[in-house]
Design a protein around this motif. Structure first.
Motif, PDB file in Angstrom:
ATOM      1  N   LEU A  14       0.813  -1.211   0.000  1.00 34.28           N
ATOM      2  CA  LEU A  14       0.000   0.000   0.000  1.00 34.28           C
ATOM      3  C   LEU A  14       0.855   1.274   0.000  1.00 34.28           C
ATOM      4  CD1 LEU A  14      -2.868   1.145   0.094  1.00 34.28           C
ATOM      5  CD2 LEU A  14      -2.774   0.931   2.592  1.00 34.28           C
ATOM      6  N   ARG A  15       1.987   1.234   0.660  1.00 29.95           N
ATOM      7  CA  ARG A  15       2.828   2.431   0.789  1.00 29.95           C
ATOM      8  C   ARG A  15       3.204   3.038  -0.575  1.00 29.95           C
ATOM      9  NH1 ARG A  15       6.168   0.399   4.190  1.00 29.95           N
ATOM     10  NH2 ARG A  15       5.024   1.100   6.014  1.00 29.95           N
ATOM     11  N   GLN A  67     -18.850   8.969   6.322  1.00 32.79           N
ATOM     12  CA  GLN A  67     -18.710  10.330   5.786  1.00 32.79           C
ATOM     13  C   GLN A  67     -17.502  10.436   4.842  1.00 32.79           C
ATOM     14  OE1 GLN A  67     -20.919  12.740   5.935  1.00 32.79           O
ATOM     15  NE2 GLN A  67     -22.232  11.477   7.210  1.00 32.79           N
ATOM     16  N   MET A  68     -16.413   9.767   5.188  1.00 31.55           N
ATOM     17  CA  MET A  68     -15.236   9.781   4.316  1.00 31.55           C
ATOM     18  C   MET A  68     -15.550   9.113   2.977  1.00 31.55           C
ATOM     19  SD  MET A  68     -12.173   8.866   6.986  1.00 31.55           S
ATOM     20  CE  MET A  68     -10.852   9.124   5.788  1.00 31.55           C
ATOM     21  N   ILE A  69     -16.295   8.026   3.029  1.00 32.24           N
ATOM     22  CA  ILE A  69     -16.659   7.319   1.799  1.00 32.24           C
ATOM     23  C   ILE A  69     -17.582   8.175   0.941  1.00 32.24           C
ATOM     24  CG2 ILE A  69     -17.971   5.353   0.909  1.00 32.24           C
ATOM     25  CD1 ILE A  69     -16.696   3.699   3.209  1.00 32.24           C
ATOM     26  N   LEU A  70     -18.538   8.850   1.554  1.00 31.74           N
ATOM     27  CA  LEU A  70     -19.433   9.714   0.792  1.00 31.74           C
ATOM     28  C   LEU A  70     -18.670  10.833   0.090  1.00 31.74           C
ATOM     29  CD1 LEU A  70     -22.695  10.135   2.896  1.00 31.74           C
ATOM     30  CD2 LEU A  70     -22.327   8.776   0.836  1.00 31.74           C
ATOM     31  N   ALA A  71     -17.568  11.298   0.695  1.00 35.17           N
ATOM     32  CA  ALA A  71     -16.772  12.368   0.105  1.00 35.17           C
ATOM     33  C   ALA A  71     -15.796  11.869  -0.962  1.00 35.17           C
ATOM     34  CB  ALA A  71     -15.998  13.098   1.203  1.00 35.17           C
ATOM     35  N   ALA A  72     -15.606  10.565  -1.043  1.00 40.65           N
ATOM     36  CA  ALA A  72     -14.604   9.991  -1.954  1.00 40.65           C
ATOM     37  C   ALA A  72     -15.196   9.669  -3.323  1.00 40.65           C
ATOM     38  CB  ALA A  72     -14.039   8.714  -1.333  1.00 40.65           C
ATOM     39  N   ASP A  73     -14.330   9.683  -4.322  1.00 41.98           N
ATOM     40  CA  ASP A  73     -14.696   9.202  -5.649  1.00 41.98           C
ATOM     41  C   ASP A  73     -14.330   7.732  -5.800  1.00 41.98           C
ATOM     42  OD1 ASP A  73     -15.579  11.740  -6.682  1.00 41.98           O
ATOM     43  OD2 ASP A  73     -13.467  12.327  -6.770  1.00 41.98           O
ATOM     44  N   LEU A  74     -13.240   7.339  -5.142  1.00 42.87           N
ATOM     45  CA  LEU A  74     -12.715   5.981  -5.235  1.00 42.87           C
ATOM     46  C   LEU A  74     -12.468   5.442  -3.835  1.00 42.87           C
ATOM     47  CD1 LEU A  74     -11.320   3.565  -6.782  1.00 42.87           C
ATOM     48  CD2 LEU A  74      -9.209   4.905  -6.625  1.00 42.87           C
ATOM     49  N   ILE A  75     -12.893   4.223  -3.605  1.00 42.76           N
ATOM     50  CA  ILE A  75     -12.654   3.521  -2.346  1.00 42.76           C
ATOM     51  C   ILE A  75     -11.682   2.396  -2.659  1.00 42.76           C
ATOM     52  CG2 ILE A  75     -13.724   2.170  -0.492  1.00 42.76           C
ATOM     53  CD1 ILE A  75     -16.379   3.647  -2.012  1.00 42.76           C
ATOM     54  N   VAL A  76     -10.576   2.336  -1.932  1.00 48.79           N
ATOM     55  CA  VAL A  76      -9.609   1.256  -2.103  1.00 48.79           C
ATOM     56  C   VAL A  76      -9.598   0.454  -0.807  1.00 48.79           C
ATOM     57  CG1 VAL A  76      -7.207   0.637  -2.535  1.00 48.79           C
ATOM     58  CG2 VAL A  76      -8.210   2.612  -3.705  1.00 48.79           C
ATOM     59  N   ALA A 120     -11.751  -0.365  -5.657  1.00 48.91           N
ATOM     60  CA  ALA A 120     -10.637  -1.209  -6.091  1.00 48.91           C
ATOM     61  C   ALA A 120     -10.066  -1.931  -4.871  1.00 48.91           C
ATOM     62  CB  ALA A 120      -9.555  -0.367  -6.760  1.00 48.91           C
ATOM     63  N   LEU A 121      -9.283  -2.978  -5.136  1.00 51.59           N
ATOM     64  CA  LEU A 121      -8.708  -3.810  -4.078  1.00 51.59           C
ATOM     65  C   LEU A 121      -7.191  -3.847  -4.164  1.00 51.59           C
ATOM     66  CD1 LEU A 121     -11.059  -6.909  -4.500  1.00 51.59           C
ATOM     67  CD2 LEU A 121     -11.347  -4.990  -2.907  1.00 51.59           C
ATOM     68  N   ILE A 122      -6.560  -3.831  -2.993  1.00 51.75           N
ATOM     69  CA  ILE A 122      -5.136  -4.127  -2.856  1.00 51.75           C
ATOM     70  C   ILE A 122      -5.056  -5.265  -1.859  1.00 51.75           C
ATOM     71  CG2 ILE A 122      -2.893  -3.308  -2.046  1.00 51.75           C
ATOM     72  CD1 ILE A 122      -3.634  -0.560  -3.136  1.00 51.75           C
ATOM     73  N   THR A 123      -4.487  -6.374  -2.290  1.00 53.05           N
ATOM     74  CA  THR A 123      -4.579  -7.610  -1.527  1.00 53.05           C
ATOM     75  C   THR A 123      -3.250  -8.350  -1.517  1.00 53.05           C
ATOM     76  OG1 THR A 123      -6.894  -7.794  -2.182  1.00 53.05           O
ATOM     77  CG2 THR A 123      -5.844  -9.788  -1.411  1.00 53.05           C
ATOM     78  N   THR A 124      -2.950  -8.976  -0.392  1.00 54.27           N
ATOM     79  CA  THR A 124      -1.800  -9.868  -0.292  1.00 54.27           C
ATOM     80  C   THR A 124      -2.288 -11.229   0.169  1.00 54.27           C
ATOM     81  OG1 THR A 124      -1.365  -9.122   1.967  1.00 54.27           O
ATOM     82  CG2 THR A 124      -0.165  -7.999   0.205  1.00 54.27           C
ATOM     83  N   CYS A 125      -1.623 -12.262  -0.294  1.00 52.76           N
ATOM     84  CA  CYS A 125      -2.026 -13.613   0.091  1.00 52.76           C
ATOM     85  C   CYS A 125      -0.837 -14.562   0.000  1.00 52.76           C
ATOM     86  CB  CYS A 125      -3.175 -14.114  -0.781  1.00 52.76           C
ATOM     87  SG  CYS A 125      -2.836 -14.195  -2.536  1.00 52.76           S
ATOM     88  N   LYS A 152     -13.165  -1.534 -10.105  1.00 53.08           N
ATOM     89  CA  LYS A 152     -12.046  -1.073 -10.927  1.00 53.08           C
ATOM     90  C   LYS A 152     -10.856  -2.018 -10.957  1.00 53.08           C
ATOM     91  CE  LYS A 152     -13.953   2.652 -12.360  1.00 53.08           C
ATOM     92  NZ  LYS A 152     -14.178   2.886 -13.779  1.00 53.08           N
ATOM     93  N   GLY A 153     -10.923  -3.133 -10.242  1.00 52.21           N
ATOM     94  CA  GLY A 153      -9.834  -4.096 -10.337  1.00 52.21           C
ATOM     95  C   GLY A 153      -9.130  -4.347  -9.021  1.00 52.21           C
ATOM     96  N   MET A 154      -8.182  -5.278  -9.103  1.00 49.98           N
ATOM     97  CA  MET A 154      -7.458  -5.716  -7.908  1.00 49.98           C
ATOM     98  C   MET A 154      -5.976  -5.829  -8.215  1.00 49.98           C
ATOM     99  SD  MET A 154      -7.980  -9.184  -5.602  1.00 49.98           S
ATOM    100  CE  MET A 154      -7.704 -10.353  -6.925  1.00 49.98           C
ATOM    101  N   LEU A 155      -5.183  -5.301  -7.308  1.00 48.21           N
ATOM    102  CA  LEU A 155      -3.749  -5.562  -7.280  1.00 48.21           C
ATOM    103  C   LEU A 155      -3.546  -6.619  -6.209  1.00 48.21           C
ATOM    104  CD1 LEU A 155      -0.743  -4.964  -7.898  1.00 48.21           C
ATOM    105  CD2 LEU A 155      -0.863  -3.211  -6.110  1.00 48.21           C
ATOM    106  N   VAL A 156      -3.016  -7.756  -6.594  1.00 43.55           N
ATOM    107  CA  VAL A 156      -2.777  -8.830  -5.622  1.00 43.55           C
ATOM    108  C   VAL A 156      -1.332  -9.292  -5.758  1.00 43.55           C
ATOM    109  CG1 VAL A 156      -3.713 -10.591  -7.200  1.00 43.55           C
ATOM    110  CG2 VAL A 156      -3.541 -11.086  -4.760  1.00 43.55           C
TER     111      VAL A 156
END
Length: 191
Positions: A14-15, A67-76, A120-125, A152-156
């Motif tokens: 994520l960094r 409230q943060m989600i309502l203000a956002a265009d993209l949720i990751v 969108a998703l950022i995932t580790t496994c 919008k997709g996933m980074l895994v």
């Protein structure tokens, strides 16, 4: 961020994503869910009484996140995969949001308060992604369709074991590229 580890693999991935987002002028605040109080949804439907607000019976940290989600265009959503799905605090948040954001469960069907937002998703496994993160992605795709969100997709990225370093230059480059890809699709980021 659903990881309990502030310096774990998911944060390592994520960094550079966040750094790249910020370099592109995208505001990308992070919420560490393990630092928040998130009560589990009990399907009481209190949130369905007023279609203009989150309206949950609990007075925890979820209304602030709402409230943060309502203000956002993209949720990751960033999470390690535990038993083929996200971590418990992220799952609890998703359960609360599906009711509080979607006014579908009352006497009549109401609106989705977050319809049209991107996710969108950022995932580790630990398993190969097609066997480690596939159920998580399938579940989120269905969640998005139900909530009228745009997937919008996933980074895994896979971690091959505790005796091997997780992060590499290639993983960092993919995280940065994912940030650029998402920013390119966001009209607000181009202004």
């Amino acid at each position: 961020m659903g990881s309990p580890r502030k310096n774990g693999n998911t944060m390592a991935l994520l960094r550079p994503f966040l750094e790249e987002s910020h370099s592109l002028g995208v505001a990308a605040p992070m919420v560490w869910l393990h630092d928040k109080t998130i009560e589990p949804c009990v399907a009481c439907r209190t949130c369905q009484k007023d279609w203009t607000v989150f309206g949950c019976r609990y007075h925890d940290d979820v209304p602030e996140i709402f409230q943060m989600i309502l203000a956002a265009d993209l949720i990751v959503l960033a999470t390690p995969i535990y038993s083929w799905y996200c971590t418990p605090p992220l799952k609890a948040l998703l359960d609360r949001l599906v009711y509080g954001m979607n006014k579908y469960y009352g006497a009549e069907k109401g609106p989705s308060l977050w319809a049209g937002k991107s996710l969108a998703l950022i995932t580790t496994c630990g398993y190969p992604p097609e066997k480690g993160a596939d159920l998580w992605e399938s579940g989120i795709k269905r969640y998005c369709k139900h909530s009228e969100l745009l997937y919008k997709g996933m980074l895994v990225e896979r971690h091959r074991g505790y005796t091997v370093d997780f992060m590499s230059q290639e993983k960092e480059q993919r995280a940065r590229a994912f940030a650029r890809e998402l920013a390119a699709e966001d009209p607000a980021a181009q202004n």
